[in-house]
Design an enzyme around this catalytic site. Structure first.
Site, PDB file in Angstrom:
ATOM      1  N   ALA A 170     -22.284 -17.499   0.627  1.00 45.91           N
ATOM      2  CA  ALA A 170     -24.110 -17.196   0.594  1.00 45.91           C
ATOM      3  C   ALA A 170     -24.395 -16.249   0.115  1.00 45.91           C
ATOM      4  O   ALA A 170     -24.021 -14.943   0.219  1.00 45.91           O
ATOM      5  CB  ALA A 170     -24.572 -17.629   1.511  1.00 45.91           C
ATOM      6  N   LYS A 186     -29.277 -18.945  -3.983  1.00 44.10           N
ATOM      7  CA  LYS A 186     -29.948 -19.026  -2.951  1.00 44.10           C
ATOM      8  C   LYS A 186     -30.625 -19.801  -2.204  1.00 44.10           C
ATOM      9  O   LYS A 186     -30.849 -20.761  -1.364  1.00 44.10           O
ATOM     10  CB  LYS A 186     -30.823 -17.816  -2.441  1.00 44.10           C
ATOM     11  CG  LYS A 186     -30.122 -16.317  -2.203  1.00 44.10           C
ATOM     12  CD  LYS A 186     -31.430 -15.447  -2.491  1.00 44.10           C
ATOM     13  CE  LYS A 186     -30.920 -13.957  -2.492  1.00 44.10           C
ATOM     14  NZ  LYS A 186     -29.744 -13.764  -1.092  1.00 44.10           N
ATOM     15  N   THR A 240     -29.079 -17.680   1.398  1.00 41.79           N
ATOM     16  CA  THR A 240     -29.938 -18.232   2.616  1.00 41.79           C
ATOM     17  C   THR A 240     -31.397 -18.881   2.215  1.00 41.79           C
ATOM     18  O   THR A 240     -31.671 -18.346   1.794  1.00 41.79           O
ATOM     19  CB  THR A 240     -29.720 -17.227   3.578  1.00 41.79           C
ATOM     20  OG1 THR A 240     -28.225 -16.689   3.812  1.00 41.79           O
ATOM     21  CG2 THR A 240     -30.523 -17.358   4.951  1.00 41.79           C
ATOM     22  N   ASN A 279     -27.614  -4.850  -1.212  1.00 41.18           N
ATOM     23  CA  ASN A 279     -28.927  -5.547  -1.700  1.00 41.18           C
ATOM     24  C   ASN A 279     -29.261  -4.889  -0.106  1.00 41.18           C
ATOM     25  O   ASN A 279     -29.188  -5.276   0.966  1.00 41.18           O
ATOM     26  CB  ASN A 279     -28.071  -7.407  -2.109  1.00 41.18           C
ATOM     27  CG  ASN A 279     -28.332  -7.646  -0.566  1.00 41.18           C
ATOM     28  OD1 ASN A 279     -29.196  -7.837  -0.057  1.00 41.18           O
ATOM     29  ND2 ASN A 279     -26.596  -8.164  -0.293  1.00 41.18           N
ATOM     30  N   PHE A 323     -33.963 -12.728   1.959  1.00 40.52           N
ATOM     31  CA  PHE A 323     -33.958 -14.091   1.773  1.00 40.52           C
ATOM     32  C   PHE A 323     -35.356 -13.890   1.192  1.00 40.52           C
ATOM     33  O   PHE A 323     -35.597 -14.647   1.591  1.00 40.52           O
ATOM     34  CB  PHE A 323     -34.468 -14.427   3.290  1.00 40.52           C
ATOM     35  CG  PHE A 323     -32.921 -13.831   4.319  1.00 40.52           C
ATOM     36  CD1 PHE A 323     -31.755 -14.085   4.070  1.00 40.52           C
ATOM     37  CD2 PHE A 323     -33.614 -14.355   6.065  1.00 40.52           C
ATOM     38  CE1 PHE A 323     -30.788 -13.842   4.889  1.00 40.52           C
ATOM     39  CE2 PHE A 323     -32.055 -14.556   6.845  1.00 40.52           C
ATOM     40  CZ  PHE A 323     -31.453 -13.634   6.670  1.00 40.52           C
ATOM     41  N   ASN A 345     -26.403 -22.584   3.655  1.00 36.98           N
ATOM     42  CA  ASN A 345     -26.532 -21.126   5.307  1.00 36.98           C
ATOM     43  C   ASN A 345     -28.241 -20.858   5.307  1.00 36.98           C
ATOM     44  O   ASN A 345     -28.892 -20.912   5.024  1.00 36.98           O
ATOM     45  CB  ASN A 345     -25.814 -19.843   4.528  1.00 36.98           C
ATOM     46  CG  ASN A 345     -26.250 -18.688   5.205  1.00 36.98           C
ATOM     47  OD1 ASN A 345     -26.765 -18.147   5.842  1.00 36.98           O
ATOM     48  ND2 ASN A 345     -25.047 -17.744   5.547  1.00 36.98           N
ATOM     49  N   SER A 362     -27.295 -10.954   8.840  1.00 34.75           N
ATOM     50  CA  SER A 362     -28.194  -9.959   7.906  1.00 34.75           C
ATOM     51  C   SER A 362     -28.553  -8.368   8.328  1.00 34.75           C
ATOM     52  O   SER A 362     -29.549  -8.634   9.145  1.00 34.75           O
ATOM     53  CB  SER A 362     -29.138 -10.770   7.166  1.00 34.75           C
ATOM     54  OG  SER A 362     -29.354 -10.066   5.883  1.00 34.75           O
ATOM     55  N   ASN A 422     -31.135  -7.234   6.343  1.00 32.13           N
ATOM     56  CA  ASN A 422     -32.641  -6.691   5.796  1.00 32.13           C
ATOM     57  C   ASN A 422     -33.402  -7.896   5.680  1.00 32.13           C
ATOM     58  O   ASN A 422     -34.738  -8.089   5.271  1.00 32.13           O
ATOM     59  CB  ASN A 422     -31.469  -7.932   4.199  1.00 32.13           C
ATOM     60  CG  ASN A 422     -30.720  -6.672   3.698  1.00 32.13           C
ATOM     61  OD1 ASN A 422     -30.223  -5.433   3.791  1.00 32.13           O
ATOM     62  ND2 ASN A 422     -30.239  -7.399   2.879  1.00 32.13           N
ATOM     63  N   THR A 423     -33.548  -8.773   7.333  1.00 32.69           N
ATOM     64  CA  THR A 423     -34.694  -9.047   7.635  1.00 32.69           C
ATOM     65  C   THR A 423     -34.609  -8.024   8.941  1.00 32.69           C
ATOM     66  O   THR A 423     -33.751  -8.536  10.006  1.00 32.69           O
ATOM     67  CB  THR A 423     -34.537 -10.623   7.597  1.00 32.69           C
ATOM     68  OG1 THR A 423     -34.294 -11.174   6.661  1.00 32.69           O
ATOM     69  CG2 THR A 423     -35.714 -10.813   8.601  1.00 32.69           C
ATOM     70  N   LYS A 459     -22.023 -16.857  11.060  1.00 28.09           N
ATOM     71  CA  LYS A 459     -21.818 -15.723  10.266  1.00 28.09           C
ATOM     72  C   LYS A 459     -22.043 -14.283  11.273  1.00 28.09           C
ATOM     73  O   LYS A 459     -23.306 -14.510  11.654  1.00 28.09           O
ATOM     74  CB  LYS A 459     -22.632 -15.749   8.736  1.00 28.09           C
ATOM     75  CG  LYS A 459     -22.178 -14.101   8.113  1.00 28.09           C
ATOM     76  CD  LYS A 459     -22.619 -15.119   6.557  1.00 28.09           C
ATOM     77  CE  LYS A 459     -22.106 -14.291   5.636  1.00 28.09           C
ATOM     78  NZ  LYS A 459     -22.349 -14.512   4.185  1.00 28.09           N
ATOM     79  N   ASN A 512     -20.423 -10.652   6.847  1.00 26.02           N
ATOM     80  CA  ASN A 512     -21.797  -9.916   6.458  1.00 26.02           C
ATOM     81  C   ASN A 512     -21.409  -8.959   5.758  1.00 26.02           C
ATOM     82  O   ASN A 512     -20.166  -8.265   5.733  1.00 26.02           O
ATOM     83  CB  ASN A 512     -22.928 -10.497   7.372  1.00 26.02           C
ATOM     84  CG  ASN A 512     -24.456 -11.247   6.413  1.00 26.02           C
ATOM     85  OD1 ASN A 512     -24.788 -10.607   5.260  1.00 26.02           O
ATOM     86  ND2 ASN A 512     -24.805 -11.505   7.336  1.00 26.02           N
ATOM     87  N   GLY A 569     -14.908  -8.089   0.495  1.00 32.14           N
ATOM     88  CA  GLY A 569     -13.907  -7.281  -1.085  1.00 32.14           C
ATOM     89  C   GLY A 569     -13.171  -7.957  -1.264  1.00 32.14           C
ATOM     90  O   GLY A 569     -12.317  -7.347  -1.240  1.00 32.14           O
ATOM     91  N   THR A 616     -19.168 -10.530  -4.730  1.00 33.80           N
ATOM     92  CA  THR A 616     -19.474  -9.293  -5.066  1.00 33.80           C
ATOM     93  C   THR A 616     -18.097  -9.580  -6.392  1.00 33.80           C
ATOM     94  O   THR A 616     -18.033  -8.834  -7.224  1.00 33.80           O
ATOM     95  CB  THR A 616     -19.023  -8.298  -4.723  1.00 33.80           C
ATOM     96  OG1 THR A 616     -20.067  -8.028  -3.075  1.00 33.80           O
ATOM     97  CG2 THR A 616     -18.851  -7.285  -5.491  1.00 33.80           C
TER      98      THR A 616
END
Length: 342
Positions: free
Chosen positions: A66, A70, A90, A115, A119, A144, A180, A182-183, A222, A251, A301, A323
């Site tokens: 994911a 998106k 997501t 990143n 979302f 996701n 995540s 990032n939220t 996850k 994640n 990775g 990635t």
């Protein structure tokens, strides 16, 4: 001469997010034109290496994580690149812009990305329309799901239940994203009491939905690579107690261990080569702590067959890449399958 390194050099001259949008648009177009799909399948299609996990049959163990697609825009084109499964999202219930730009950073020397997307997306209804299109043969499609940024944590379960009900008949499996970085506050949902409350209600809703369908949709969770051992133990106990079907490990990480680049100071989740050993350790811990009873998708990775093999040796039944696709190009799945041990 290998073409992709030249193409990558051109892409890497662009802003990372713009480059991603460009390649995703190209993949989307390719997926919509049958002759192009056929050519890509001929070039990049991987030989079968069947795997069965959480009640589903996969043509091979390599999936796309994911985050790449998106909004479900390019999954049909991505399927031509040999993936046994593709996970979109997501996805959040309502559209949202995500975090301010810039929010995606390359670290070529480390073959890594940072990143802090947050979302961004067009919302659940848009994604539902995209994944309702004809399914490529032998592709497993996961969705996701996550909460909207403006949904308070105490109401987060409502977002997840809404998404579960919406996608239960369209996805092959659902991934609950509580990891995540990032939220704001999202990772608090991995704490024992919050996770138990969330998964208990998700399990009950799935049971209700399964009364109306012939199959019970698999649900995965996850997890973060940054959990302490006690936190991981708590999460696994809750996941097992609530009859979840598997875990995705892991994640992105907020750790910057071993990075010396100035970009390391950017906030967000780190993916790529520096994440591999951390994710591998998490896979190994999960396998040992659950006695191999909980199916694991290893992600973080992975760039080659050696990385896949190490993940599988640690206990993963399937793996995902993201990635690695950016740095290695569209032939990565075919190369990995050819080089895996028999």
């Amino acid at each position: 001469m290998k073409i992709y390194p030249l193409f990558r050099a051109l892409l890497f001259r662009l802003d990372p997010e713009k480059a991603h949008q460009l390649t995703l648009s190209a993949v989307r177009l390719a997926g919509d034109i049958q002759p192009i799909r056929a050519v890509l399948q001929w070039i990049y299609g991987a030989p079968p290496r069947p795997v069965r996990a959480f009640g589903l049959s996969f043509s091979n163990p390599i999936g796309l994580a994911a985050g790449y697609d998106k909004d479900g825009l390019g999954w049909r084109g991505l399927a031509t690149l040999g993936f046994g499964h593709v996970e979109v999202g997501t996805v959040t219930p309502k559209p949202q812009p995500g975090n301010p730009q810039p929010r995606l950073f390359r670290i070529p020397k480390e073959r890594a990305l940072i990143n802090r997307m947050g979302f961004p997306g067009k919302g659940a209804d848009f994604v539902l329309r995209q994944i309702s299109r004809p399914r490529p043969k032998n592709l497993v499609l996961g969705v996701n799901i996550g909460k909207n940024k403006d949904t308070p944590l105490e109401n987060a379960v409502e977002d997840y239940l809404f998404l579960l009900k919406l996608f239960a008949t369209k996805a092959d499996y659902i991934t609950v994203n509580v990891s995540s970085p990032n939220t704001v506050g999202l990772r608090q949902l991995q704490e024992r009491q919050a996770l138990d409350n969330l998964l208990h209600q998700i399990c009950a809703e799935r049971d209700r939905l399964s009364q109306q369908a012939t199959d019970k949709i698999p649900i995965l969770v996850k997890l973060s690579p940054d959990l302490t051992d006690p936190q991981l133990d708590d999460a696994l106990q809750v996941i097992l107690a609530n009859q979840m079907d598997g875990v995705i490990a892991t994640n992105t990480t907020i750790s910057r261990e071993g990075l010396s680049t100035p970009v390391a100071s950017e906030q967000g989740g780190l993916s790529g080569n520096p994440l591999f050993e951390r994710s591998l350790r998490t896979v190994d811990k999960i396998y040992l702590r659950t006695g191999g009873k909980l199916p694991i998708i290893g992600v973080g990775g992975i760039f080659n067959a050696s990385g896949v093999q190490r993940m599988m040796d640690a206990g993963a039944m399937l793996v995902q890449i993201y990635t690695g696709l950016l740095y290695e190009g569209p032939g990565i799945v075919k190369r990995i399958i050819h080089n895996l041990r028999t």
